[in-house]
Motif scaffolding. Structure first.
Motif, PDB file in Angstrom:
ATOM      1  N   SER A  38       1.430   4.000  10.937  1.00  0.00           N
ATOM      2  CA  SER A  38       1.725   4.094   9.510  1.00  0.00           C
ATOM      3  C   SER A  38       2.241   2.762   8.992  1.00  0.00           C
ATOM      4  O   SER A  38       2.942   2.025   9.682  1.00  0.00           O
ATOM      5  N   GLY A  39       1.837   2.432   7.796  1.00  0.00           N
ATOM      6  CA  GLY A  39       2.274   1.178   7.186  1.00  0.00           C
ATOM      7  C   GLY A  39       1.373   0.005   7.474  1.00  0.00           C
ATOM      8  O   GLY A  39       1.543  -1.060   6.873  1.00  0.00           O
ATOM      9  N   VAL A  40       0.418   0.165   8.386  1.00  0.00           N
ATOM     10  CA  VAL A  40      -0.519  -0.918   8.677  1.00  0.00           C
ATOM     11  C   VAL A  40      -1.633  -0.923   7.636  1.00  0.00           C
ATOM     12  O   VAL A  40      -2.267   0.104   7.393  1.00  0.00           O
ATOM     13  N   ARG A  41      -1.845  -2.056   7.020  1.00  0.00           N
ATOM     14  CA  ARG A  41      -2.884  -2.150   5.990  1.00  0.00           C
ATOM     15  C   ARG A  41      -4.257  -1.939   6.610  1.00  0.00           C
ATOM     16  O   ARG A  41      -4.601  -2.538   7.638  1.00  0.00           O
ATOM     17  N   THR A  42      -5.052  -1.062   5.997  1.00  0.00           N
ATOM     18  CA  THR A  42      -6.409  -0.775   6.472  1.00  0.00           C
ATOM     19  C   THR A  42      -7.407  -1.225   5.422  1.00  0.00           C
ATOM     20  O   THR A  42      -7.271  -0.907   4.236  1.00  0.00           O
ATOM     21  N   ILE A  43      -8.407  -1.974   5.853  1.00  0.00           N
ATOM     22  CA  ILE A  43      -9.436  -2.494   4.952  1.00  0.00           C
ATOM     23  C   ILE A  43     -10.772  -1.882   5.328  1.00  0.00           C
ATOM     24  O   ILE A  43     -11.223  -2.004   6.476  1.00  0.00           O
TER      25      ILE A  43
END
Length: 465
Positions: free
Chosen positions: A67-72
């Protein structure tokens, strides 16, 4: 007042706030479902790349992150390693010390300008790092710096820790000052010939060898007299000891061949032959020596010593097993090195991955940082570019440029911000219409683009190319 507002708006457009552009994420990022061109292990379809704490930790399908990790979502997009320019003068506020023939005591690290708008423009072209070099006014120039373009961060964060130190050498017209006419009362600096240039380099290494021996004798207690520290010769001793890489500007094959022979005479290897427009003529000799070559893709005939360049230069060098990179030496060309790499496929048929390596992994090898960057492999830094399409297409754009897991260029945010700045400019101009005359201040200085052009002025009136 109106001039003041216009200048303020220009400054806002040129010095884009890194807070708005940089997506600082503590180095954690997940890229999903991209076509990943690794530059080392082929092209992977519909693949994810996970970066944690600035390092690539996993490459595969169906990856997840905390959670909190930016996903592109990169569906339909291409991912490559960040481009590395092996010959640049970006963010350098002065590039030549032309008053002496040997200026090895000078350091590019002392001239870095982290606010140079050329850095941001390079990021917009997918470039994450570069070798920043002294100019070509001297047979032996200054000490180079290997950096990552962390625009918006303190200047101390730009140099790559642990990168082998380098030094700039130069041969040819720029050094002998073919285009320089001394003014009345002004003395022409030696050397003025190509032979004199080689003599200066040889003399410097003879002096460095003697200086090195003097220190060895002192440390072995063969003499009690401690040699004085010589800031000019110390970097050359490091070259002799294999601790500092030589990056040599030059065009003609005879001059580069002479330098290779001199290096072998003194027992060291050349790191890269820079430009090397005629290097194809001596490809077997370059391969035997073990030097890399960093070339222009297809620039020639802009001066006499560039006449013999051919577009097949890169292919011939690659065919001889030489580590080839493509550089810019230009604030404009640095933004389209991906297209220069594509030209290697057109002229000679260099395979796609090997062409990509010429702007990613190969320059990393030449600069001694391939253990950290240059390819998309587990354990390497998260230096990545996301492209709208295939990077070798003239229609493709760098949509995001990422360094160690942090986004330093985001095209979508850039467009949004430019619209906001345009509105701000209109509002300021409207406000200015209602101001009383004479209430404005002194316009601020607009950031200079002197170091962002194709040619870099030397103190002698010449140019870097």
């Amino acid at each position: 007042m109106r001039k003041t507002l216009v200048f303020l708006t220009i400054v806002s457009l040129l010095t884009i706030s890194p807070v708005l552009v940089i997506g600082q994420s503590k180095g954690d990022l997940l890229i999903k479902n991209a076509t990943v061109m690794t530059a080392s292990k082929g092209t992977l379809e519909a693949t994810d790349v996970l970066v944690e704490n600035g390092k690539i930790t996993r490459i595969g399908k169906g990856l997840t992150a905390g959670s909190g990790v930016r996903t592109i979502d990169a569906t339909g997009k291409y991912v490559t390693p960040g481009i590395i320019d092996a010959h640049s003068h970006a963010m350098v506020s002065a590039i030549n010390e032309g008053s002496v023939a040997v200026s090895s005591m000078t350091r590019i690290a002392d001239m870095l300008n982290p606010t140079d708008i050329g850095i941001y423009r390079a990021l917009a072209g997918g470039v994450t790092g570069a070798l920043l070099l002294h100019g070509s006014a001297n047979p032996i120039g200054g000490q180079s710096s290997t950096v990552k373009f962390k625009f918006g961060r303190p200047v101390s964060e730009f140099p790559i820790q642990g990168a082998p130190p380098g030094i700039k050498f130069a041969l040819g017209e720029n050094v002998k000052r073919s285009n320089f006419t001394p003014q009345p009362g002004q003395t022409a600096r030696y050397p003025r010939t190509r032979m004199g240039t080689m003599e200066v380099i040889r003399d410097a290494f003879v002096r460095a060898r003697e200086y090195k021996q003097a220190w060895e004798d002192f440390r072995a207690k063969k003499t009690r007299v401690q040699p004085r520290i010589d800031e000019e010769l110390q970097p050359l001793v490091e070259v002799l000891e294999g601790k500092r890489l030589v990056h040599c500007h030059g065009y003609r094959s005879d001059e580069h061949l002479n330098l290779l022979r001199m290096a072998e005479e003194f027992g060291f290897k050349i790191g890269t032959l820079q430009h090397g427009l005629e290097a194809y003529k001596i490809a077997p000799e370059v391969a035997k020596h073990g030097a890399g070559v960093s070339i222009f893709a297809d620039s020639w005939s802009y001066k006499l010593e560039a006449y013999d360049s051919i577009p097949y230069n890169g292919y011939i060098l690659w065919k001889n097993g030489i580590t080839v990179s493509i550089n810019s030496d230009s604030g404009e060309r640095i933004r389209r090195l991906n297209i220069d790499a594509a030209k290697m496929m057109k002229y000679g048929g260099v395979p796609e991955q090997d062409a990509l390596r010429m702007i990613t992994l190969n320059p990393a090898i030449q600069l001694g940082i391939a253990n950290r960057t240059g390819s998309i492999d587990v354990g390497k830094d998260g230096d990545i570019t996301i492209w709208s399409g295939h990077p070798f297409s003239a229609l493709s754009l760098a949509e995001m440029t990422i360094i160690e897991g942090d986004v330093y260029f985001d095209r979508a945010k850039d467009r949004t911000m430019r619209a906001e700045l345009a509105k701000e400019k209109a509002d300021l101009e409207k406000l200015d219409m209602n101001r009383a005359p004479g209430t404005g201040g002194t316009p601020p200085r607009v950031p200079s683009e002197r170091n962002s052009g194709d040619y870099h002025d030397n103190e002698d009136g010449g140019n870097e190319r």
